[in-house]
Design a protein around this motif. Sequence first.
Motif, short mmCIF file in Angstrom:
data_model
loop_
_atom_site.label_atom_id
_atom_site.label_comp_id
_atom_site.label_asym_id
_atom_site.label_seq_id
_atom_site.Cartn_x
_atom_site.Cartn_y
_atom_site.Cartn_z
N ASP A 190 0.82 -1.21 0.00
CA ASP A 190 0.00 0.00 0.00
C ASP A 190 0.86 1.27 0.00
N GLY A 191 1.94 1.22 -0.78
CA GLY A 191 2.78 2.40 -0.94
C GLY A 191 3.77 2.64 0.18
N ARG A 192 3.89 1.69 1.12
CA ARG A 192 4.85 1.84 2.21
C ARG A 192 5.87 0.71 2.15
N VAL A 193 7.12 1.06 2.43
CA VAL A 193 8.23 0.12 2.30
C VAL A 193 8.48 -0.59 3.62
N TYR A 194 8.56 -1.93 3.57
CA TYR A 194 8.82 -2.74 4.75
C TYR A 194 10.12 -3.50 4.57
N CYS A 195 10.94 -3.46 5.63
CA CYS A 195 12.28 -4.05 5.55
C CYS A 195 12.70 -4.48 6.95
N ASP A 196 13.21 -5.69 7.07
CA ASP A 196 13.71 -6.21 8.35
C ASP A 196 12.67 -6.08 9.46
N GLY A 197 11.42 -6.36 9.13
CA GLY A 197 10.37 -6.38 10.14
C GLY A 197 9.87 -5.03 10.58
N ARG A 198 10.24 -3.95 9.88
CA ARG A 198 9.76 -2.64 10.27
C ARG A 198 9.35 -1.85 9.03
N CYS A 199 8.53 -0.83 9.25
CA CYS A 199 8.14 0.06 8.16
C CYS A 199 9.20 1.14 8.03
N ALA A 200 9.91 1.14 6.91
CA ALA A 200 10.98 2.12 6.72
C ALA A 200 10.44 3.53 6.65
N GLY A 201 9.15 3.67 6.31
CA GLY A 201 8.54 4.99 6.27
C GLY A 201 8.42 5.65 7.63
N ASP A 202 8.64 4.90 8.72
CA ASP A 202 8.63 5.48 10.06
C ASP A 202 9.96 6.14 10.41
N LEU A 203 10.96 5.98 9.56
CA LEU A 203 12.22 6.69 9.75
C LEU A 203 12.02 8.17 9.43
N ASP A 204 12.99 8.96 9.80
CA ASP A 204 13.02 10.37 9.40
C ASP A 204 14.01 10.59 8.26
N VAL A 205 15.11 9.84 8.26
CA VAL A 205 16.16 9.98 7.27
C VAL A 205 16.67 8.59 6.90
N TYR A 206 17.00 8.40 5.61
CA TYR A 206 17.63 7.16 5.17
C TYR A 206 18.83 7.53 4.32
#
Length: 332
Positions: A65-81
């Motif tokens: 649904d347009g959100r990226v999931y990686c290593d068991g977490r939603c990467a969209g909850d980060l502030d910076v990548y």
Amino acid sequence: MREKPAVGVFMPPRPDGQPARPAASLDHGKIPADAWARLRRLLDERSPDIEVVHDLDLRRSYVLDGRVYCDGRCAGDLDVYVWYAEMERVLGGYHLEVLKTLGSEVLVVPDPWRFEQGLDKFWAHRTLTRAGVRVPQTVLVDHRNLDLVAPVLDAWGRALLKPRWGSFGHGVLLVEDFAEVRDVLGFLTRSSPCAARQAFLLERFYPNDPADWVSAVMINGELMYGYRKQEAARVPLGRAGAWKVFDAEGIGGHVEPAELSPGHLEQARRAQRALGSPIVGFDMILHRGSPVVVDENTFPGLYPDLFAWAGRDLGEELFRLVRNAVRRWREA
């Protein structure tokens, strides 16, 4: 805004001491092991104000649904990548699609849209041209319309047929006239269904001396070092005394330090600002006394010996890259 931003970092180390592997291999880290270890240490010791999430590899992810999931977490909850790792070098490839998807929610550095622009030689040349950087004249053409550019190619005399997305010198072909271009592209499009759907990039060939070739590596908008490829990395191009850099295995090497002239440095700085990539390299020839940027490299070689020669600390520069990204997030 959170007081303590969550920062995902993915800059995998190159396995020093391991057999050489192609630089485009997805399991081949880009950062020398010593620099990677120093980056980790600096992040742990000098960044108490951020929450660092290490080794978040978006190549091993899915999008729901347009959100990226990686290593068991939603990467969209980060502030910076912040990332620097080999990605697929194909238009519409999954890795860049994931980075752009994440970039719609999170500050991603390097910016995936600008990074993609730098990979595509046509768009990179166009971007630099608009910024006043001297690059070769180029033609982008559909093989079905090739006859329309015959007068241009005839006026040039010689041209380089190049893969748009770079290939360590593989597939770069010197063509002497329009008839040769017609027949080469005719062979390609009849031999490969994929080639028949592609646009082709032709670059005007400028006579030059390999002794004048020089490359620049830029990080955080600053010159790290200049270098040139040694004779062992050059092969003949056609039969008229022309040469190209050719890396059969895509593993780099055969380099030596080189000082940049003020003209070369100005072109490199202007090109970096135009592309906006915080890690980038430029290859330049000298034509009629003026530097010409003939290649943009968003995966430049990071050679420990050259960093030492220039008195630069790659681990420190990568740490600055992360801190600059955090500062941008705070200022947004």
